[in-house]
Design a protein around this motif. Structure first.
Motif, PDB file in Angstrom:
ATOM      1  N   UNK A 142       7.339  -0.835  -2.846  1.00  0.00           N
ATOM      2  CA  UNK A 142       6.970   0.007  -3.985  1.00  0.00           C
ATOM      3  C   UNK A 142       7.697   1.336  -3.867  1.00  0.00           C
ATOM      4  N   UNK A 143       8.553   1.640  -4.857  1.00  0.00           N
ATOM      5  CA  UNK A 143       9.373   2.853  -4.799  1.00  0.00           C
ATOM      6  C   UNK A 143       9.301   3.606  -6.123  1.00  0.00           C
ATOM      7  N   UNK A 144       9.628   4.868  -6.055  1.00  0.00           N
ATOM      8  CA  UNK A 144       9.666   5.716  -7.243  1.00  0.00           C
ATOM      9  C   UNK A 144      11.088   5.761  -7.806  1.00  0.00           C
ATOM     10  N   UNK A 145      12.053   5.964  -6.914  1.00  0.00           N
ATOM     11  CA  UNK A 145      13.462   5.952  -7.292  1.00  0.00           C
ATOM     12  C   UNK A 145      14.110   4.717  -6.676  1.00  0.00           C
ATOM     13  N   UNK A 146      14.606   3.793  -7.494  1.00  0.00           N
ATOM     14  CA  UNK A 146      15.088   2.520  -6.961  1.00  0.00           C
ATOM     15  C   UNK A 146      16.503   2.556  -6.385  1.00  0.00           C
TER      16      UNK A 146
END
Length: 220
Positions: A59-63
């Motif tokens: 789970x990431x905010x900036x891929x």
């Protein structure tokens, strides 16, 4: 309090690694890719998770930093699109994207996560449980080494709508099954699973502890 039945077959469960933090105290570094003992924390976590999970989510905010790795990665990248940065939004994203009813959640900066503790949590899980997590000797829960059910989603969504990001705030609305302290301490006597890398100093301590554990394992 219920004890673990070590002969039971664990329920299907997804694992989710939360990697969406800003890491301000780490100078904005991508903590999942920090080096501990010659390997990234992400690689160490994947080894600790082993084959006990139906799938692994990152789970990431900036891929951008993770996208080039996806083709050969054993994880599926999912994006936390909530405007706020918090572990609770990461948990929400993991539950919303999981293909199983239950999801084990861990932070991306905990390289000392003990497989025995994972096994204990999975063995403790029952279909009716909404949250299974360690109850530490200090009396506090450890919500980022825990299993959550998708039944938590409406309660988390309501809490996020109030901009309340404290994870345990919805626990009184769901079925919580703490892992007994005796079982926790048998699985991880020094509670190293919960140590994370918030600062460069924390990272150096983790590296030192990892070296000590490796030496101890070689001698045993």
């Amino acid at each position: 309090m219920r004890t673990v039945d070590t002969t039971s077959i664990p329920l299907p469960c997804t694992a989710a690694i939360l990697a969406g933090g800003a890491a301000k105290r780490m100078g904005g570094a991508t903590k999942a890719l920090l080096d501990v003992g010659g390997r990234t924390i992400l690689d160490i976590l994947l080894e600790s998770l082993g084959n006990g999970f139906s799938e692994v989510l990152l789970v990431a905010k900036e891929p951008e930093v993770f996208q080039p790795m996806q083709a050969r990665a054993p994880w599926r990248l999912v994006l936390d699109t909530c405007h706020a940065r918090s572990s609770l939004t990461g948990i929400h994203t993991a539950l919303a994207n999981a293909r199983t009813e239950h999801v084990f959640i861990t932070a991306c900066d905990t390289p000392l996560l003990r497989p025995r503790l994972l096994n204990a949590l999975l063995q403790h899980l029952r279909p009716e449980d909404d949250v299974v997590l360690p109850l530490k000797p200090d009396g506090y829960f450890e919500p980022l080494c825990a299993i959550y059910s998708r039944r938590c989603l409406p309660h988390i969504e309501a809490q996020l709508g109030r901009e309340d990001y404290k994870i345990i705030r919805f626990f009184d609305k769901v079925r919580v099954s703490p892992l007994p302290q005796q079982i926790l301490l048998e699985a991880d006597p020094d509670l190293v699973s919960f140590r994370n890398a918030n600062t460069p100093e924390d990272l150096e301590l983790l590296r030192q502890t990892a070296r000590s554990l490796f030496i101890a394992q070689e001698k045993s």
